[in-house]
Design a protein around this motif. Structure first.
Motif, PDB file in Angstrom:
ATOM      1  N   ALA A  30      55.363  19.662  20.377  1.00  0.00           N
ATOM      2  CA  ALA A  30      55.634  20.647  19.325  1.00  0.00           C
ATOM      3  C   ALA A  30      54.381  21.423  18.948  1.00  0.00           C
ATOM      4  N   ARG A  31      53.221  20.837  19.148  1.00  0.00           N
ATOM      5  CA  ARG A  31      51.973  21.511  18.811  1.00  0.00           C
ATOM      6  C   ARG A  31      51.416  22.340  19.959  1.00  0.00           C
ATOM      7  N   LYS A  32      51.966  22.160  21.136  1.00  0.00           N
ATOM      8  CA  LYS A  32      51.489  22.914  22.288  1.00  0.00           C
ATOM      9  C   LYS A  32      51.992  24.342  22.204  1.00  0.00           C
ATOM     10  N   LYS A  33      51.173  25.249  22.652  1.00  0.00           N
ATOM     11  CA  LYS A  33      51.568  26.652  22.685  1.00  0.00           C
ATOM     12  C   LYS A  33      52.367  26.957  23.949  1.00  0.00           C
ATOM     13  N   LEU A  34      51.931  26.378  25.068  1.00  0.00           N
ATOM     14  CA  LEU A  34      52.583  26.613  26.347  1.00  0.00           C
ATOM     15  C   LEU A  34      53.000  25.291  26.977  1.00  0.00           C
ATOM     16  N   VAL A  35      54.103  25.315  27.718  1.00  0.00           N
ATOM     17  CA  VAL A  35      54.544  24.129  28.455  1.00  0.00           C
ATOM     18  C   VAL A  35      54.752  24.517  29.918  1.00  0.00           C
ATOM     19  N   THR A  36      54.600  23.538  30.788  1.00  0.00           N
ATOM     20  CA  THR A  36      54.756  23.740  32.227  1.00  0.00           C
ATOM     21  C   THR A  36      56.092  23.165  32.691  1.00  0.00           C
ATOM     22  N   VAL A  37      56.419  23.444  33.937  1.00  0.00           N
ATOM     23  CA  VAL A  37      57.628  22.871  34.531  1.00  0.00           C
ATOM     24  C   VAL A  37      57.567  21.347  34.459  1.00  0.00           C
ATOM     25  N   LYS A  38      56.414  20.783  34.781  1.00  0.00           N
ATOM     26  CA  LYS A  38      56.263  19.327  34.786  1.00  0.00           C
ATOM     27  C   LYS A  38      56.503  18.743  33.391  1.00  0.00           C
ATOM     28  N   GLN A  39      55.971  19.379  32.369  1.00  0.00           N
ATOM     29  CA  GLN A  39      56.164  18.893  31.007  1.00  0.00           C
ATOM     30  C   GLN A  39      57.624  19.004  30.585  1.00  0.00           C
ATOM     31  N   LEU A  40      58.251  20.125  30.910  1.00  0.00           N
ATOM     32  CA  LEU A  40      59.667  20.292  30.572  1.00  0.00           C
ATOM     33  C   LEU A  40      60.537  19.301  31.336  1.00  0.00           C
ATOM     34  N   LYS A  62      63.683  33.419  30.447  1.00  0.00           N
ATOM     35  CA  LYS A  62      62.795  34.320  31.208  1.00  0.00           C
ATOM     36  C   LYS A  62      61.950  35.189  30.278  1.00  0.00           C
ATOM     37  N   LEU A  63      62.501  35.527  29.149  1.00  0.00           N
ATOM     38  CA  LEU A  63      61.796  36.358  28.181  1.00  0.00           C
ATOM     39  C   LEU A  63      60.474  35.733  27.737  1.00  0.00           C
ATOM     40  N   PHE A  64      60.415  34.397  27.731  1.00  0.00           N
ATOM     41  CA  PHE A  64      59.226  33.697  27.240  1.00  0.00           C
ATOM     42  C   PHE A  64      58.407  33.045  28.348  1.00  0.00           C
ATOM     43  N   GLU A  65      58.685  33.414  29.585  1.00  0.00           N
ATOM     44  CA  GLU A  65      57.901  32.909  30.722  1.00  0.00           C
ATOM     45  C   GLU A  65      56.613  33.717  30.837  1.00  0.00           C
ATOM     46  N   ARG A  66      55.519  33.019  31.064  1.00  0.00           N
ATOM     47  CA  ARG A  66      54.225  33.666  31.221  1.00  0.00           C
ATOM     48  C   ARG A  66      53.579  33.168  32.512  1.00  0.00           C
ATOM     49  N   ARG A  67      52.842  34.071  33.143  1.00  0.00           N
ATOM     50  CA  ARG A  67      52.152  33.733  34.385  1.00  0.00           C
ATOM     51  C   ARG A  67      50.939  34.640  34.487  1.00  0.00           C
ATOM     52  N   ARG A  73      53.491  28.931  36.381  1.00  0.00           N
ATOM     53  CA  ARG A  73      54.322  29.477  35.310  1.00  0.00           C
ATOM     54  C   ARG A  73      54.195  28.618  34.056  1.00  0.00           C
ATOM     55  N   TYR A  74      54.208  29.282  32.931  1.00  0.00           N
ATOM     56  CA  TYR A  74      54.181  28.627  31.626  1.00  0.00           C
ATOM     57  C   TYR A  74      55.258  29.251  30.761  1.00  0.00           C
ATOM     58  N   TRP A  75      55.710  28.495  29.757  1.00  0.00           N
ATOM     59  CA  TRP A  75      56.670  29.019  28.798  1.00  0.00           C
ATOM     60  C   TRP A  75      56.137  28.776  27.399  1.00  0.00           C
ATOM     61  N   ILE A  76      56.452  29.682  26.488  1.00  0.00           N
ATOM     62  CA  ILE A  76      56.033  29.533  25.103  1.00  0.00           C
ATOM     63  C   ILE A  76      56.893  28.429  24.481  1.00  0.00           C
ATOM     64  N   ALA A  77      56.265  27.324  24.175  1.00  0.00           N
ATOM     65  CA  ALA A  77      56.968  26.103  23.779  1.00  0.00           C
ATOM     66  C   ALA A  77      57.876  26.292  22.571  1.00  0.00           C
ATOM     67  N   GLU A  78      57.359  26.876  21.520  1.00  0.00           N
ATOM     68  CA  GLU A  78      58.151  26.970  20.278  1.00  0.00           C
ATOM     69  C   GLU A  78      59.360  27.887  20.427  1.00  0.00           C
ATOM     70  N   LYS A  79      59.384  28.694  21.464  1.00  0.00           N
ATOM     71  CA  LYS A  79      60.528  29.581  21.700  1.00  0.00           C
ATOM     72  C   LYS A  79      61.552  28.965  22.649  1.00  0.00           C
ATOM     73  N   VAL A  80      61.083  28.398  23.776  1.00  0.00           N
ATOM     74  CA  VAL A  80      62.026  27.950  24.799  1.00  0.00           C
ATOM     75  C   VAL A  80      62.671  26.597  24.507  1.00  0.00           C
ATOM     76  N   ILE A  81      61.972  25.707  23.857  1.00  0.00           N
ATOM     77  CA  ILE A  81      62.546  24.382  23.609  1.00  0.00           C
ATOM     78  C   ILE A  81      63.807  24.480  22.745  1.00  0.00           C
ATOM     79  N   PRO A  82      63.795  25.248  21.648  1.00  0.00           N
ATOM     80  CA  PRO A  82      65.052  25.389  20.891  1.00  0.00           C
ATOM     81  C   PRO A  82      66.170  26.063  21.696  1.00  0.00           C
ATOM     82  N   ILE A  83      65.822  27.013  22.550  1.00  0.00           N
ATOM     83  CA  ILE A  83      66.842  27.665  23.377  1.00  0.00           C
ATOM     84  C   ILE A  83      67.424  26.671  24.370  1.00  0.00           C
TER      85      ILE A  83
END
Length: 93
Positions: A30-40, A62-67, A73-83
């Protein structure tokens, strides 16, 4: 009359450790800004291919994917986890 009561408590240390680890991981992520495929994959107990199929093709994700460049690839954690939680709860059968 005074009565003496003895209570014996047995603790399942493995279950407590597992529960503590899950709570700890949830708060750390929850405190991480970005998460990886492995973490997810670890969070959702899914393989990479299953994540790709179930979540990463979704335009909301896809809207919150960053590279950076063509790198990891990384995703913005606080956005994608709730989705992702919403997809599981309301869109899966």
């Amino acid at each position: 009359m005074n009565a003496i009561v003895q209570v014996e408590v047995k603790t399942d240390h493995d279950a407590l450790d597992a529960k503590y680890d899950a709570i700890f991981e949830k708060h750390v992520v929850a405190r991480k800004k970005l998460v990886t495929v492995k973490q997810l994959a670890g969070m959702y107990s899914m393989e990479r291919d299953a994540l790709e199929e179930a979540f990463f093709r979704d335009p909301r994700i896809k809207l919150f994917e960053r590279r950076r460049g063509k790198g990891k690839r990384y995703w913005i954690a606080e956005k994608v986890i709730p989705i992702m939680d919403e997809i599981i709860e309301y869109e899966w059968q």
